[in-house]
Design a protein around this motif. Sequence first.
Motif, mmCIF file in Angstrom:
data_model
loop_
_atom_site.group_PDB
_atom_site.id
_atom_site.type_symbol
_atom_site.label_atom_id
_atom_site.label_comp_id
_atom_site.label_asym_id
_atom_site.label_seq_id
_atom_site.Cartn_x
_atom_site.Cartn_y
_atom_site.Cartn_z
ATOM 1 N N ALA A 90 92.267 40.598 -49.845
ATOM 2 C CA ALA A 90 91.371 39.710 -50.139
ATOM 3 C C ALA A 90 92.438 38.291 -48.387
ATOM 4 C CB ALA A 90 91.847 38.451 -51.058
ATOM 5 N N TRP A 91 92.360 37.585 -47.778
ATOM 6 C CA TRP A 91 93.007 36.830 -47.100
ATOM 7 C C TRP A 91 92.826 35.989 -47.156
ATOM 8 C CZ3 TRP A 91 91.637 41.936 -45.937
ATOM 9 C CH2 TRP A 91 91.835 42.333 -45.742
ATOM 10 N N GLY A 92 93.574 34.177 -46.936
ATOM 11 C CA GLY A 92 93.452 33.391 -47.383
ATOM 12 C C GLY A 92 92.881 32.065 -45.992
ATOM 13 N N PRO A 93 92.810 30.893 -45.900
ATOM 14 C CA PRO A 93 92.442 30.548 -44.730
ATOM 15 C C PRO A 93 93.839 30.234 -43.574
ATOM 16 C CG PRO A 93 91.578 28.916 -46.612
ATOM 17 C CD PRO A 93 91.810 30.581 -46.985
ATOM 18 N N ASP A 94 94.955 29.959 -43.570
ATOM 19 C CA ASP A 94 96.209 30.672 -43.292
ATOM 20 C C ASP A 94 96.368 31.912 -42.356
ATOM 21 O OD1 ASP A 94 97.088 31.396 -45.021
ATOM 22 O OD2 ASP A 94 98.319 30.742 -45.830
ATOM 23 N N GLY A 95 95.917 32.934 -43.069
ATOM 24 C CA GLY A 95 95.456 34.505 -42.438
ATOM 25 C C GLY A 95 96.259 35.005 -43.515
ATOM 26 N N GLU A 96 96.497 34.874 -44.384
ATOM 27 C CA GLU A 96 97.818 35.001 -45.426
ATOM 28 C C GLU A 96 96.918 35.816 -46.344
ATOM 29 O OE1 GLU A 96 101.284 36.033 -44.524
ATOM 30 O OE2 GLU A 96 100.610 34.966 -42.692
ATOM 31 N N ARG A 97 97.721 37.298 -46.468
ATOM 32 C CA ARG A 97 97.138 38.191 -47.473
ATOM 33 C C ARG A 97 97.308 37.200 -48.838
ATOM 34 N NH1 ARG A 97 94.690 43.492 -49.046
ATOM 35 N NH2 ARG A 97 95.018 45.250 -46.983
ATOM 36 N N LEU A 98 96.193 37.293 -50.103
ATOM 37 C CA LEU A 98 96.430 36.379 -51.199
ATOM 38 C C LEU A 98 96.477 38.008 -51.985
ATOM 39 C CD1 LEU A 98 93.431 34.202 -51.154
ATOM 40 C CD2 LEU A 98 95.896 33.907 -50.837
ATOM 41 N N ALA A 99 95.812 38.992 -52.145
ATOM 42 C CA ALA A 99 95.545 40.246 -52.601
ATOM 43 C C ALA A 99 95.432 41.329 -52.233
ATOM 44 C CB ALA A 99 94.154 39.594 -53.543
ATOM 45 N N ASP A 100 95.684 42.389 -52.640
ATOM 46 C CA ASP A 100 96.147 43.678 -51.925
ATOM 47 C C ASP A 100 95.978 44.978 -53.515
ATOM 48 O OD1 ASP A 100 95.893 46.697 -50.175
ATOM 49 O OD2 ASP A 100 97.934 45.383 -49.293
ATOM 50 N N LYS B 192 95.238 53.237 -54.617
ATOM 51 C CA LYS B 192 94.758 53.912 -55.496
ATOM 52 C C LYS B 192 93.621 52.971 -55.667
ATOM 53 C CE LYS B 192 99.712 56.109 -57.384
ATOM 54 N NZ LYS B 192 98.877 57.162 -56.580
ATOM 55 N N ARG B 193 92.983 54.310 -56.609
ATOM 56 C CA ARG B 193 91.193 53.407 -57.503
ATOM 57 C C ARG B 193 91.989 52.280 -58.064
ATOM 58 N NH1 ARG B 193 86.441 57.161 -60.443
ATOM 59 N NH2 ARG B 193 85.306 55.306 -61.610
ATOM 60 N N GLY B 194 90.745 51.191 -58.076
ATOM 61 C CA GLY B 194 90.868 50.554 -58.905
ATOM 62 C C GLY B 194 90.679 49.160 -58.339
ATOM 63 N N TYR B 195 91.400 48.250 -58.621
ATOM 64 C CA TYR B 195 91.065 46.666 -57.497
ATOM 65 C C TYR B 195 91.544 46.020 -58.119
ATOM 66 C CZ TYR B 195 90.396 45.590 -62.895
ATOM 67 O OH TYR B 195 90.468 45.544 -63.835
ATOM 68 N N ALA B 196 91.824 44.598 -57.000
ATOM 69 C CA ALA B 196 92.612 43.545 -56.858
ATOM 70 C C ALA B 196 91.544 42.268 -56.611
ATOM 71 C CB ALA B 196 93.275 44.089 -55.087
ATOM 72 N N VAL B 197 92.344 41.814 -58.056
ATOM 73 C CA VAL B 197 91.939 40.235 -57.646
ATOM 74 C C VAL B 197 92.682 38.447 -56.722
ATOM 75 C CG1 VAL B 197 91.024 38.481 -60.291
ATOM 76 C CG2 VAL B 197 91.014 41.752 -60.467
ATOM 77 N N ALA B 198 91.723 38.380 -56.539
ATOM 78 C CA ALA B 198 91.835 37.101 -56.162
ATOM 79 C C ALA B 198 91.389 35.455 -56.812
ATOM 80 C CB ALA B 198 91.405 36.663 -54.735
ATOM 81 N N GLU B 199 92.451 34.600 -56.877
ATOM 82 C CA GLU B 199 91.688 33.588 -57.559
ATOM 83 C C GLU B 199 91.455 32.852 -56.723
ATOM 84 O OE1 GLU B 199 91.631 29.934 -60.723
ATOM 85 O OE2 GLU B 199 93.579 31.813 -60.838
ATOM 86 N N LEU B 200 89.724 32.698 -55.588
ATOM 87 C CA LEU B 200 89.966 31.829 -54.764
ATOM 88 C C LEU B 200 89.156 30.196 -55.235
ATOM 89 C CD1 LEU B 200 87.685 33.674 -52.541
ATOM 90 C CD2 LEU B 200 89.862 33.761 -52.833
ATOM 91 N N PRO B 201 89.949 29.228 -54.390
ATOM 92 C CA PRO B 201 89.231 27.534 -55.054
ATOM 93 C C PRO B 201 88.946 27.098 -54.361
ATOM 94 C CG PRO B 201 91.627 27.673 -53.615
ATOM 95 C CD PRO B 201 90.744 28.829 -53.403
ATOM 96 N N VAL B 202 87.525 27.980 -54.147
ATOM 97 C CA VAL B 202 86.273 26.896 -53.782
ATOM 98 C C VAL B 202 84.898 26.757 -55.178
ATOM 99 C CG1 VAL B 202 86.391 29.292 -51.988
ATOM 100 C CG2 VAL B 202 85.409 29.307 -53.794
ATOM 101 N N GLY B 203 84.298 25.744 -54.903
ATOM 102 C CA GLY B 203 83.556 25.555 -55.787
ATOM 103 C C GLY B 203 83.389 24.456 -56.506
#
Length: 239
Positions: A214-224, A228-239
């Motif tokens: 994920a990338w934030g509104p400033d264009g910087e990576r939030l999660a990578d 390897k198999r799996g996932y990256a988790v990002a907490e987005l301050p929305v809602g």
Amino acid sequence: MIVAAAQFAPVPGDIDANVRAIAELVRAAGADGARLVVLAELAVTGYEPSLIHADPALGLTEDDPRLDPIREACRAASAAAVVGGPVRTGDGERLGLATLVFGPDGGLLTRYDKQHLYGYEREVFAAGERDGRFELDGVRFALATCYDNRFPELAERAAADGCPVYLASSVLDTANDSFETVYPARARDFGLYVVLGNTLGTNEAGACEGRSGAWGPDGERLADAGTKRGYAVAELPVG
């Protein structure tokens, strides 16, 4: 809103094996708090347009029972899943290069068909004609698929339509420059959170090594998610 960008290496044309892998990732990410799990373009079959063209059995329907393990995983994890596959259009004669979004109850929240087809995809799929939108927990999400992201007007419309989060299911090989030039630009230029689900392994697009995230509104990576198999988790301050 906690979002997971997930990745695995699909088995070409093996819907059952790939659906099992997707369901496992949804359950695992849900256990880590993810409310939404984003996967790659054509994750259900692998990115294999020529194989899909040659084998009509690889065409799915929106209510296809072969996708039931994903629906069950969504219910078990209380998470939505963004899943790509070749899905028949309303007339049943053509395939869309589709994204199906299953809600936390397993029901279909929306379907989006890729609008900008690339190369041989044009021989296999019918281009979509509508933007993809859905709502989860009061947050509006926009959908785009791989080559779509080269067209900034999709992200511009998403922002104008009140979607703070832009979900990009893609298949990016190791030579693709989109990680540096496209996804951060869409985030930065339109003030969006961009979430990429990419794939692993070798397919008709070439060798892919993941790097979902994920990338934030400033264009910087939030999660990578790395390579390897799996996932990256990002907490987005929305809602």
